[in-house]
Design a protein around this motif. Structure first.
Motif, PDB file in Angstrom:
ATOM      1  N   SER A 176       0.844  -1.191   0.000  1.00 11.34           N
ATOM      2  CA  SER A 176       0.000   0.000   0.000  1.00 11.34           C
ATOM      3  C   SER A 176       0.882   1.245   0.000  1.00 11.34           C
ATOM      4  O   SER A 176       1.837   1.339   0.772  1.00 11.34           O
ATOM      5  CB  SER A 176      -0.906   0.012   1.225  1.00 11.34           C
ATOM      6  OG  SER A 176      -1.670   1.206   1.241  1.00 11.34           O
ATOM      7  N   PRO A 177       0.557   2.239  -0.830  1.00 13.19           N
ATOM      8  CA  PRO A 177       1.356   3.465  -0.862  1.00 13.19           C
ATOM      9  C   PRO A 177       1.003   4.432   0.274  1.00 13.19           C
ATOM     10  O   PRO A 177       1.656   5.453   0.432  1.00 13.19           O
ATOM     11  CB  PRO A 177       1.001   4.077  -2.220  1.00 13.19           C
ATOM     12  CG  PRO A 177      -0.399   3.622  -2.468  1.00 13.19           C
ATOM     13  CD  PRO A 177      -0.472   2.230  -1.865  1.00 13.19           C
ATOM     14  N   PHE A 178      -0.002   4.082   1.071  1.00 16.27           N
ATOM     15  CA  PHE A 178      -0.479   4.988   2.114  1.00 16.27           C
ATOM     16  C   PHE A 178       0.159   4.678   3.463  1.00 16.27           C
ATOM     17  O   PHE A 178       0.449   3.535   3.775  1.00 16.27           O
ATOM     18  CB  PHE A 178      -2.006   4.896   2.222  1.00 16.27           C
ATOM     19  CG  PHE A 178      -2.698   5.138   0.912  1.00 16.27           C
ATOM     20  CD1 PHE A 178      -2.772   6.412   0.372  1.00 16.27           C
ATOM     21  CD2 PHE A 178      -3.245   4.085   0.197  1.00 16.27           C
ATOM     22  CE1 PHE A 178      -3.391   6.642  -0.851  1.00 16.27           C
ATOM     23  CE2 PHE A 178      -3.869   4.295  -1.023  1.00 16.27           C
ATOM     24  CZ  PHE A 178      -3.939   5.583  -1.549  1.00 16.27           C
ATOM     25  N   THR A 179       0.336   5.696   4.269  1.00 16.80           N
ATOM     26  CA  THR A 179       0.874   5.506   5.615  1.00 16.80           C
ATOM     27  C   THR A 179      -0.208   4.914   6.505  1.00 16.80           C
ATOM     28  O   THR A 179      -1.404   5.004   6.204  1.00 16.80           O
ATOM     29  CB  THR A 179       1.319   6.842   6.229  1.00 16.80           C
ATOM     30  OG1 THR A 179       0.163   7.675   6.425  1.00 16.80           O
ATOM     31  CG2 THR A 179       2.351   7.549   5.356  1.00 16.80           C
ATOM     32  N   ARG A 180       0.205   4.324   7.613  1.00 16.30           N
ATOM     33  CA  ARG A 180      -0.764   3.783   8.577  1.00 16.30           C
ATOM     34  C   ARG A 180      -1.693   4.875   9.087  1.00 16.30           C
ATOM     35  O   ARG A 180      -2.878   4.644   9.290  1.00 16.30           O
ATOM     36  CB  ARG A 180      -0.046   3.113   9.745  1.00 16.30           C
ATOM     37  CG  ARG A 180       0.634   1.805   9.404  1.00 16.30           C
ATOM     38  CD  ARG A 180      -0.391   0.693   9.347  1.00 16.30           C
ATOM     39  NE  ARG A 180       0.267  -0.584   9.166  1.00 16.30           N
ATOM     40  CZ  ARG A 180      -0.070  -1.683   9.785  1.00 16.30           C
ATOM     41  NH1 ARG A 180      -1.049  -1.691  10.649  1.00 16.30           N
ATOM     42  NH2 ARG A 180       0.561  -2.809   9.541  1.00 16.30           N
ATOM     43  N   GLU A 181      -1.165   6.060   9.297  1.00 20.61           N
ATOM     44  CA  GLU A 181      -1.978   7.183   9.785  1.00 20.61           C
ATOM     45  C   GLU A 181      -3.027   7.579   8.757  1.00 20.61           C
ATOM     46  O   GLU A 181      -4.185   7.825   9.088  1.00 20.61           O
ATOM     47  CB  GLU A 181      -1.088   8.388  10.126  1.00 20.61           C
ATOM     48  CG  GLU A 181      -0.164   8.156  11.306  1.00 20.61           C
ATOM     49  CD  GLU A 181       1.090   7.329  10.955  1.00 20.61           C
ATOM     50  OE1 GLU A 181       1.459   7.222   9.755  1.00 20.61           O
ATOM     51  OE2 GLU A 181       1.687   6.769  11.880  1.00 20.61           O
ATOM     52  N   ASP A 182      -2.627   7.646   7.486  1.00 20.29           N
ATOM     53  CA  ASP A 182      -3.563   7.985   6.418  1.00 20.29           C
ATOM     54  C   ASP A 182      -4.637   6.909   6.293  1.00 20.29           C
ATOM     55  O   ASP A 182      -5.814   7.223   6.120  1.00 20.29           O
ATOM     56  CB  ASP A 182      -2.814   8.164   5.099  1.00 20.29           C
ATOM     57  CG  ASP A 182      -3.742   8.574   3.976  1.00 20.29           C
ATOM     58  OD1 ASP A 182      -4.380   9.643   4.104  1.00 20.29           O
ATOM     59  OD2 ASP A 182      -3.853   7.824   2.996  1.00 20.29           O
ATOM     60  N   ILE A 183      -4.230   5.656   6.373  1.00 21.13           N
ATOM     61  CA  ILE A 183      -5.196   4.556   6.292  1.00 21.13           C
ATOM     62  C   ILE A 183      -6.189   4.642   7.437  1.00 21.13           C
ATOM     63  O   ILE A 183      -7.406   4.521   7.231  1.00 21.13           O
ATOM     64  CB  ILE A 183      -4.473   3.187   6.279  1.00 21.13           C
ATOM     65  CG1 ILE A 183      -3.735   3.001   4.949  1.00 21.13           C
ATOM     66  CG2 ILE A 183      -5.453   2.047   6.532  1.00 21.13           C
ATOM     67  CD1 ILE A 183      -2.808   1.806   4.908  1.00 21.13           C
ATOM     68  N   ALA A 184      -5.703   4.871   8.649  1.00 24.25           N
ATOM     69  CA  ALA A 184      -6.592   4.960   9.811  1.00 24.25           C
ATOM     70  C   ALA A 184      -7.605   6.088   9.645  1.00 24.25           C
ATOM     71  O   ALA A 184      -8.796   5.919   9.936  1.00 24.25           O
ATOM     72  CB  ALA A 184      -5.778   5.142  11.086  1.00 24.25           C
ATOM     73  N   ALA A 185      -7.166   7.231   9.160  1.00 23.06           N
ATOM     74  CA  ALA A 185      -8.075   8.366   8.945  1.00 23.06           C
ATOM     75  C   ALA A 185      -9.113   8.040   7.875  1.00 23.06           C
ATOM     76  O   ALA A 185     -10.301   8.343   8.030  1.00 23.06           O
ATOM     77  CB  ALA A 185      -7.276   9.614   8.564  1.00 23.06           C
TER      78      ALA A 185
END
Length: 104
Positions: free
Chosen positions: A82-91
């Motif tokens: 996934s190109p997204f950060t864990r923080e971005d995914i959580a949001a």
């Protein structure tokens, strides 16, 4: 034809073609059952859709006249992350997880 990606795009767990743990969205983003259920809460971090169990591709072609099965159409070996950060995914997940997949 499904790509049959070899790994969870979040935790990198191996998901071989015969894995019953693989979950995919309609764009074939691939995650293990644990990540899809407990981290992503049935929200694809890319498209926002839900997940379904990935079908198992048979090892052999059960109809000799057809060139099917893993022997003729092997699974991908290209690992995807996934190109997204864990923080971005959580949001992203928190923003839409209350909506049923058919309503997203």
């Amino acid at each position: 034809m499904l790509e049959l990606r070899p790994n969870c795009e979040l935790c990198d767990k191996d998901l071989p073609p015969q894995s019953r743990e693989a979950r995919i969205c309609s764009y074939e983003c691939t995650y293990c059952a644990a990540c899809a259920e407990t981290v992503l809460h049935n929200v694809c971090p890319t498209c926002g859709g839900g997940f379904a169990p990935r079908p198992i591709r048979p090892r052999q072609s059960w109809r000799p006249e057809e060139k099917l099965g893993l022997t003729n159409q092997p699974a991908s070996t290209r690992r995807v992350h996934s190109p997204f950060t864990r923080e971005d995914i959580a949001a992203h997940v928190d923003r839409i997880r209350h909506l049923a997949p058919e309503d997203r």
